[in-house]
Design a protein around this motif. Structure first.
Motif, mmCIF file in Angstrom:
data_model
loop_
_atom_site.group_PDB
_atom_site.id
_atom_site.type_symbol
_atom_site.label_atom_id
_atom_site.label_comp_id
_atom_site.label_asym_id
_atom_site.label_seq_id
_atom_site.Cartn_x
_atom_site.Cartn_y
_atom_site.Cartn_z
ATOM 1 N N VAL A 1 6.271 42.005 37.206
ATOM 2 C CA VAL A 1 5.387 43.057 37.694
ATOM 3 C C VAL A 1 4.042 43.018 36.983
ATOM 4 C CG1 VAL A 1 5.095 45.555 37.931
ATOM 5 C CG2 VAL A 1 7.332 44.503 38.354
ATOM 6 N N PRO B 1 -0.075 45.066 39.962
ATOM 7 C CA PRO B 1 -0.450 45.882 41.126
ATOM 8 C C PRO B 1 -1.674 46.744 40.880
ATOM 9 C CG PRO B 1 1.524 46.753 40.061
ATOM 10 C CD PRO B 1 1.246 45.422 39.444
ATOM 11 N N LEU C 1 5.206 48.160 46.137
ATOM 12 C CA LEU C 1 6.045 47.100 45.593
ATOM 13 C C LEU C 1 7.466 47.261 46.097
ATOM 14 C CD1 LEU C 1 4.963 47.000 41.819
ATOM 15 C CD2 LEU C 1 3.948 45.810 43.774
#
Length: 368
Positions: free
Chosen positions: A179, A185, A191
């Motif tokens: 991640v 992100p 996600l």
């Protein structure tokens, strides 16, 4: 030679058994570590089953945590009495290591996964005078003592509970790194995490610490999905009742998901994830199917900037990444205690059975 008790796998498909072994004396760049705890990972189980070409009989274990008893003459920054977390090893000299990506070391496979010896071919563990497979991830930590590469050790504070942080060495840093280090992100991102085992739930916890506004957990086990919600998932998909790609597209109004972490090792699930990507979205492959496994992709669907990338150990630089994870665990912001089940190392057979039954997410074996 230093005597120790260890969990030995005799051959592919054989159980872990307690045996007396001997450890070589530490080389200049090695340390002798008294193991307190070690996570049991699917990679250990994959090798024990014969699915990976590690030399057996041998000693596995690659999520160790313990106390340093002896250091080699070239080891710096670590002394006897220090607590250390153990992770993968690397050469430190190739282009990827120098660039801060030791998980992609040019010699990663033989040094960590399939070699069973030091880089020079010498053995770290013997039994009754005969060498057996060792040096697994530079540690082989399924024993009361481990001979550990300097580059596998990360010093941690003396008050950190080692039985809690042991899984950071592989599974947790893999999920978190997927991640943070790959998807990264931006604000407003969506996600999805495919599979809610230890790695997947680590990815969920990591996503909850980012600006992503929607975190979708996918699994076939309702109890795992409920736990994922408690750990930060905003939505869930039960893959036993819904088509994963269709569900993800429906939940995003047909746009698709910005970032996906695939942890199951199932190629059919991987393809479903790829089909649910948004334009310029990225799917990170974490789960490893058997060697030689292939998956077909719709080439034209990939042209609008969609990406499928592989990942090893979170692409983390352990000396900086793991201390950050330790601090997040200490402060309760990365609640990995929710996924840990402790076992005495003699009860490893029960731990293996509980993983197979789905009643244990991350077993941690307790030594000494």
């Amino acid at each position: 030679m230093t005597p120790s008790k260890a969990l030995v796998v005799e051959s592919g498909g054989a159980p872990f058994t307690v045996a007396e072994v001997e450890l070589d004396e530490p080389r200049p760049n090695e340390a002798l570590v008294r193991i307190v705890a070690a996570g049991l990972c699917h990679t250990d189980l994959g090798v024990a089953s014969g699915g990976l070409p590690f030399p057996l009989p041998g000693v596995l274990g690659h999520e160790g945590a313990g106390v340093v008893e002896q250091v080699g003459s070239a080891v710096t920054g670590i002394e006897p009495g220090d607590q250390v977390l153990l992770s993968f090893t690397s050469c430190g000299e190739c282009a990827n290591c120098r660039a801060g990506h030791p998980a992609y070391c040019a010699t990663w496979l033989p040094l960590n996964l399939i070699g069973g010896t030091r880089a020079d071919g010498s053995h770290t563990i013997t039994r009754d005078g005969a060498p057996i497979g060792g040096h697994f991830f530079g540690q082989s930590s399924f024993g009361q003592l481990a001979l550990v590469d300097e580059r596998s050790m990360v010093k941690v504070a003396p008050d950190v509970p080692l039985e809690l942080i042991a899984p950071l060495g592989c599974g947790v840093q893999t999920g978190v790194g997927a991640v943070w280090n790959v998807l990264a992100p931006p604000p407003g991102a969506t996600l999805a995490v495919l599979g809610t085992g230890a790695v997947g739930l680590s990815a969920v916890m990591a996503a909850a610490l980012t600006p992503a506004v929607r975190i979708i957990a996918v699994d076939r086990v309702p109890e795992r999905l409920a736990l994922a919600r408690e750990l930060g998932a905003t939505d869930t998909v039960d893959a036993s009742t819904e088509d994963v790609a269709e569900a993800l597209l429906r939940m995003t109004d047909g746009i698709g998901v910005d970032g996906i972490v695939e942890t199951t090792g199932n190629t059919a699930v991987l393809r479903k994830g790829a089909d649910a990507l948004a334009m310029r979205g990225t799917l990170v492959i974490v789960g490893a199917p058997p060697f030689g496994a292939e998956v077909a992709l719709d080439v034209n669907a990939m042209i609008p900037g969609r990406k499928v990338v592989g990942l090893t150990l979170g692409d983390s630089e352990t000396q900086s990444f793991i201390p950050a994870l330790v601090e997040l665990v200490r402060t309760g912001r990365l609640p990995i205690d929710r996924v840990i089940s402790p076992y005495k190392f003699e009860d490893v057979g029960q731990a293996v059975d509980d993983v197979a039954a789905g009643t244990a997410i991350k077993p941690v074996l307790l030594f000494n």
